[in-house]
Motif scaffolding. Structure first.
Motif, PDB file in Angstrom:
ATOM      1  N   THR A 171     -10.802  -2.976  14.401  1.00 19.56           N
ATOM      2  CA  THR A 171     -10.756  -3.078  13.004  1.00 19.56           C
ATOM      3  C   THR A 171      -9.653  -2.460  12.332  1.00 19.56           C
ATOM      4  N   LEU A 172      -9.224  -1.379  12.799  1.00 21.92           N
ATOM      5  CA  LEU A 172      -7.862  -0.770  12.173  1.00 21.92           C
ATOM      6  C   LEU A 172      -6.608  -1.671  12.500  1.00 21.92           C
ATOM      7  N   SER A 173      -6.703  -2.296  13.886  1.00 25.50           N
ATOM      8  CA  SER A 173      -5.714  -3.033  14.275  1.00 25.50           C
ATOM      9  C   SER A 173      -5.591  -4.308  13.299  1.00 25.50           C
ATOM     10  N   GLN A 174      -6.777  -4.723  12.771  1.00 29.80           N
ATOM     11  CA  GLN A 174      -6.433  -6.131  11.879  1.00 29.80           C
ATOM     12  C   GLN A 174      -6.219  -5.421  10.543  1.00 29.80           C
ATOM     13  N   LEU A 175      -6.666  -4.337   9.968  1.00 31.69           N
ATOM     14  CA  LEU A 175      -6.345  -3.785   8.594  1.00 31.69           C
ATOM     15  C   LEU A 175      -4.748  -3.721   8.710  1.00 31.69           C
ATOM     16  N   GLU A 176      -4.064  -3.261   9.889  1.00 34.38           N
ATOM     17  CA  GLU A 176      -2.676  -3.149   9.651  1.00 34.38           C
ATOM     18  C   GLU A 176      -2.039  -4.476   9.609  1.00 34.38           C
ATOM     19  N   GLU A 177      -2.693  -5.438  10.369  1.00 31.02           N
ATOM     20  CA  GLU A 177      -2.029  -6.894  10.250  1.00 31.02           C
ATOM     21  C   GLU A 177      -2.215  -7.414   8.856  1.00 31.02           C
ATOM     22  N   MET A 178      -3.497  -7.176   8.262  1.00 33.44           N
ATOM     23  CA  MET A 178      -3.923  -7.634   6.963  1.00 33.44           C
ATOM     24  C   MET A 178      -2.841  -6.882   5.945  1.00 33.44           C
ATOM     25  N   ASN A 179      -2.529  -5.671   6.060  1.00 28.06           N
ATOM     26  CA  ASN A 179      -1.573  -5.076   5.118  1.00 28.06           C
ATOM     27  C   ASN A 179      -0.274  -5.841   5.130  1.00 28.06           C
ATOM     28  N   ARG A 180       0.189  -6.200   6.071  1.00 29.41           N
ATOM     29  CA  ARG A 180       1.643  -6.902   6.213  1.00 29.41           C
ATOM     30  C   ARG A 180       1.509  -8.331   5.630  1.00 29.41           C
ATOM     31  N   THR A 181       0.295  -8.865   5.942  1.00 34.19           N
ATOM     32  CA  THR A 181       0.053 -10.504   5.479  1.00 34.19           C
ATOM     33  C   THR A 181       0.097 -10.421   3.760  1.00 34.19           C
ATOM     34  N   ILE A 182      -0.670  -9.424   3.436  1.00 30.54           N
ATOM     35  CA  ILE A 182      -0.794  -9.265   1.736  1.00 30.54           C
ATOM     36  C   ILE A 182       0.634  -9.089   1.272  1.00 30.54           C
ATOM     37  N   THR A 183       1.197  -8.116   1.876  1.00 31.91           N
ATOM     38  CA  THR A 183       2.689  -7.688   1.275  1.00 31.91           C
ATOM     39  C   THR A 183       3.464  -9.311   1.303  1.00 31.91           C
ATOM     40  N   THR A 184       3.679  -9.759   2.388  1.00 25.75           N
ATOM     41  CA  THR A 184       4.282 -11.070   2.470  1.00 25.75           C
ATOM     42  C   THR A 184       3.788 -12.080   1.378  1.00 25.75           C
ATOM     43  N   GLN A 185       2.499 -12.389   1.309  1.00 29.16           N
ATOM     44  CA  GLN A 185       2.222 -13.268   0.343  1.00 29.16           C
ATOM     45  C   GLN A 185       2.537 -13.016  -1.007  1.00 29.16           C
ATOM     46  N   ILE A 186       2.423 -11.875  -1.463  1.00 29.74           N
ATOM     47  CA  ILE A 186       2.600 -11.466  -2.813  1.00 29.74           C
ATOM     48  C   ILE A 186       4.130 -11.679  -2.926  1.00 29.74           C
ATOM     49  N   SER A 187       4.959 -11.405  -1.977  1.00 27.51           N
ATOM     50  CA  SER A 187       6.430 -11.451  -2.052  1.00 27.51           C
ATOM     51  C   SER A 187       7.057 -12.740  -2.277  1.00 27.51           C
ATOM     52  N   ILE A 188       6.192 -13.609  -1.891  1.00 27.50           N
ATOM     53  CA  ILE A 188       6.557 -15.262  -2.063  1.00 27.50           C
ATOM     54  C   ILE A 188       5.835 -15.753  -3.131  1.00 27.50           C
ATOM     55  N   GLY A 189       5.231 -15.178  -4.070  1.00 28.44           N
ATOM     56  CA  GLY A 189       4.421 -15.558  -5.003  1.00 28.44           C
ATOM     57  C   GLY A 189       3.114 -16.095  -4.924  1.00 28.44           C
ATOM     58  N   ASN A 190       2.346 -15.964  -3.930  1.00 25.52           N
ATOM     59  CA  ASN A 190       1.191 -16.330  -3.549  1.00 25.52           C
ATOM     60  C   ASN A 190       0.175 -15.388  -4.076  1.00 25.52           C
ATOM     61  N   ASP A 191      -1.073 -15.927  -4.469  1.00 23.57           N
ATOM     62  CA  ASP A 191      -2.302 -15.102  -4.794  1.00 23.57           C
ATOM     63  C   ASP A 191      -3.012 -14.560  -3.617  1.00 23.57           C
ATOM     64  N   ALA A 192      -2.779 -13.113  -3.387  1.00 24.83           N
ATOM     65  CA  ALA A 192      -3.330 -12.473  -2.237  1.00 24.83           C
ATOM     66  C   ALA A 192      -4.771 -11.764  -2.606  1.00 24.83           C
ATOM     67  N   ALA A 193      -5.367 -12.494  -3.526  1.00 25.52           N
ATOM     68  CA  ALA A 193      -6.745 -11.659  -4.033  1.00 25.52           C
ATOM     69  C   ALA A 193      -7.731 -11.821  -3.016  1.00 25.52           C
ATOM     70  N   GLY A 194      -7.840 -13.075  -2.359  1.00 21.47           N
ATOM     71  CA  GLY A 194      -8.821 -13.593  -1.218  1.00 21.47           C
ATOM     72  C   GLY A 194      -8.502 -12.703  -0.108  1.00 21.47           C
ATOM     73  N   LEU A 195      -7.330 -12.363   0.280  1.00 21.36           N
ATOM     74  CA  LEU A 195      -6.858 -11.509   1.413  1.00 21.36           C
ATOM     75  C   LEU A 195      -7.302 -10.122   1.224  1.00 21.36           C
TER      76      LEU A 195
END
Length: 493
Positions: A171-195
């Protein structure tokens, strides 16, 4: 205001109303979704060149009461922790058994004492001697059963630790990856609320295993720390290591090396329930394996040793020497006592309840003869069949009040049956104490859960908002229709 400006204003209003309708419909659709956080559309007035420019969509916000959410995670861990401990004591209490129930420790002891009295009143009865041997064997078997179950509980806890550590790492490994994904999605203007909802679900998966605190970082990332101060996630995920035992025996412990502790990123940490990883189901599993079950085993072994010492005394069975085994043996061997009645080797007492066996000399199933119970374990031949001296002495030894030489029973004098009752009281007291703590933890958890749900989706409010959105959309649409009519009028001139 120009017609073009009016058109742009109305168009921005339509866009905002459409987006708001989308957010409201998402809230209503997910009203029953576990872990879903209510959304609100954030809008503001837009200015162009210092003048009004319609409405601007700032973004979609997740509405979460961080204080309540944090307290709820800690309450989840505390409730799970106390529940695990209560379950252990309930299991122990059930194994010892209610005194009124056949097969309980108190009942088997009572049957054994009654069988000795009955045999002593008619020592020439082979049937009564055989019944006494069977009842004595039942006592040994009962102690074996309780001891075996304690070790089974420890092994189950050890396996649970292995599973929980694996869950934490994944789970911690998944959270680390999820952190990166959320940051990436927000940086390109996408809604990351679901993430973010998905990330919170992952956090909730480990909140019962260890009590955690969530710290918000820049770029919508989070860090996780246990309430004991261990870092689980701060940029990169921590890696926990644990090696399961596979088998369990009464003498196994961290100190002797058969059982393993836990480490974070290669650094060993305390396994105590008040340590860095304590307070949740992981801490409770370590507590059962390393503290609660060994303590219960110690109490059980003290009872077994008291029983052995009472019936191994040469003054009770005059055919015995100081080195001979009595009616109950340590897997066939005599138990060695010091002058004060304590174990000559304290380590030998550990697990005695699980090794306790009826002396083969009196047990027909082991090739023995029941008459040895009447005439003496070391008697070379049968004596007078009417002589019940030794039988009566055995009975008196069980009912004699004496202080146990070991265990945490206190200095009070007790009979053997009285000590069995105290053993049950020990388990019952542990269960009741755990239940009190569990009751408080559960009540707190339920209260915080209700507070958390209060911040969730209110479908009545969402429907009211939808009506307002509908009117706003219709009004902006009417403005565009009016502008269209005006333009058509101008074109017709």
């Amino acid at each position: 205001m120009s017609i073009a400006s009016a058109f742009n204003f109305a168009l921005s209003g339509l866009t905002a109303s459409s987006r708001m309708a989308e957010v409201v419909s998402s809230n209503i659709a997910n009203a029953m979704t576990e872990g879903y956080a209510r959304r609100e559309l954030s809008i503001s007035s837009q200015t162009l060149g210092g003048t009004g420019g319609g409405v601007r969509i700032v973004g979609v916000n997740r509405i979460v009461n961080q204080v309540v959410a944090q307290d709820l995670m800690l309450a989840d861990a505390a409730s799970a922790n106390t529940t695990a401990k209560t379950d252990f004591y309930s299991r122990l209490e059930s194994q010892i058994g209610d005194p009124e129930t056949a097969g309980s420790l108190s009942a088997t002891m009572s049957d054994f004492e009654n069988a000795l009295l009955t045999a002593g009143s008619m020592p020439d009865s082979t049937a009564r001697l055989a019944a006494t041997v069977r009842s004595a064997s039942a006592v040994a078997n009962k102690l074996n059963s309780i001891s075996d179950d304690l070790q089974a509980a420890r092994l189950t806890a050890d396996k649970s630790i292995t599973k929980q550590v694996r869950t934490l790492n994944e789970t911690l490994s998944q959270l680390e990856e999820m952190n990166r994904t959320i940051t990436t999605q927000i940086s390109i203007g996408n809604d990351a609320a679901g993430l973010m909802d998905e990330r919170q679900s992952l956090v909730n998966q480990i909140s019962e295993i260890v009590p955690i605190r969530v710290v918000q970082r820049d770029n919508n990332q989070i860090s996780l720390f246990t309430s004991g101060g261990a870092i689980l996630l701060d940029g990169t995920a921590a890696h926990l290591e644990f090696e399961g035992a596979g088998v369990m025996q009464a003498g196994y412990s961290l100190a002797t090396g058969e059982l393993k502790g836990i480490s974070i990123n290669g650094v060993a940490v305390s396994t105590a329930d008040d340590g860095p990883l304590g307070g949740g189901t992981l801490g409770a599993a370590f507590a059962v394996r390393d503290e609660l079950a060994p303590e219960a085993q110690s109490q059980l072994d003290a009872f077994a040793m008291d029983l052995v010492s009472r019936l191994q005394d040469p003054s009770v069975d005059t055919t015995l020497s100081s080195t001979d085994a009595g009616l109950f043996t340590d897997r066939g061997a005599a138990f060695e006592f010091a002058a004060d009645g304590s174990a000559l080797d304290p380590a030998a007492e550990i697990g005695l309840a699980g090794r306790l066996k009826l002396n083969a000399i009196v047990d027909p199933e082991q090739g023995g003869e029941v008459w040895h119970l009447r005439d003496g374990l070391m008697a070379g031949s049968q004596g007078a069949i009417g002589n019940g001296t030794i039988l009566n002495a055995l009975s008196a030894a069980l009912t004699k009040e004496a202080a146990p030489a070991s265990g945490d029973y206190g200095p009070a004098l007790r009979t053997s049956s009285g000590l069995a009752s105290d053993l049950l009281s020990y388990a019952s007291s542990g269960r009741q104490s755990s239940e009190l703590t569990q009751g408080y933890a559960t009540a707190r958890q339920e209260t915080l859960k209700e507070m958390s749900l209060a911040d969730g989706v209110d479908t009545d409010h969402e429907m009211q908002t939808l009506l307002v959105v509908e009117k706003a959309y219709a009004a902006n649409a009417k403005v565009i229709q009016t502008i269209d009519a005006m333009l058509q009028e101008l074109l017709d001139i």
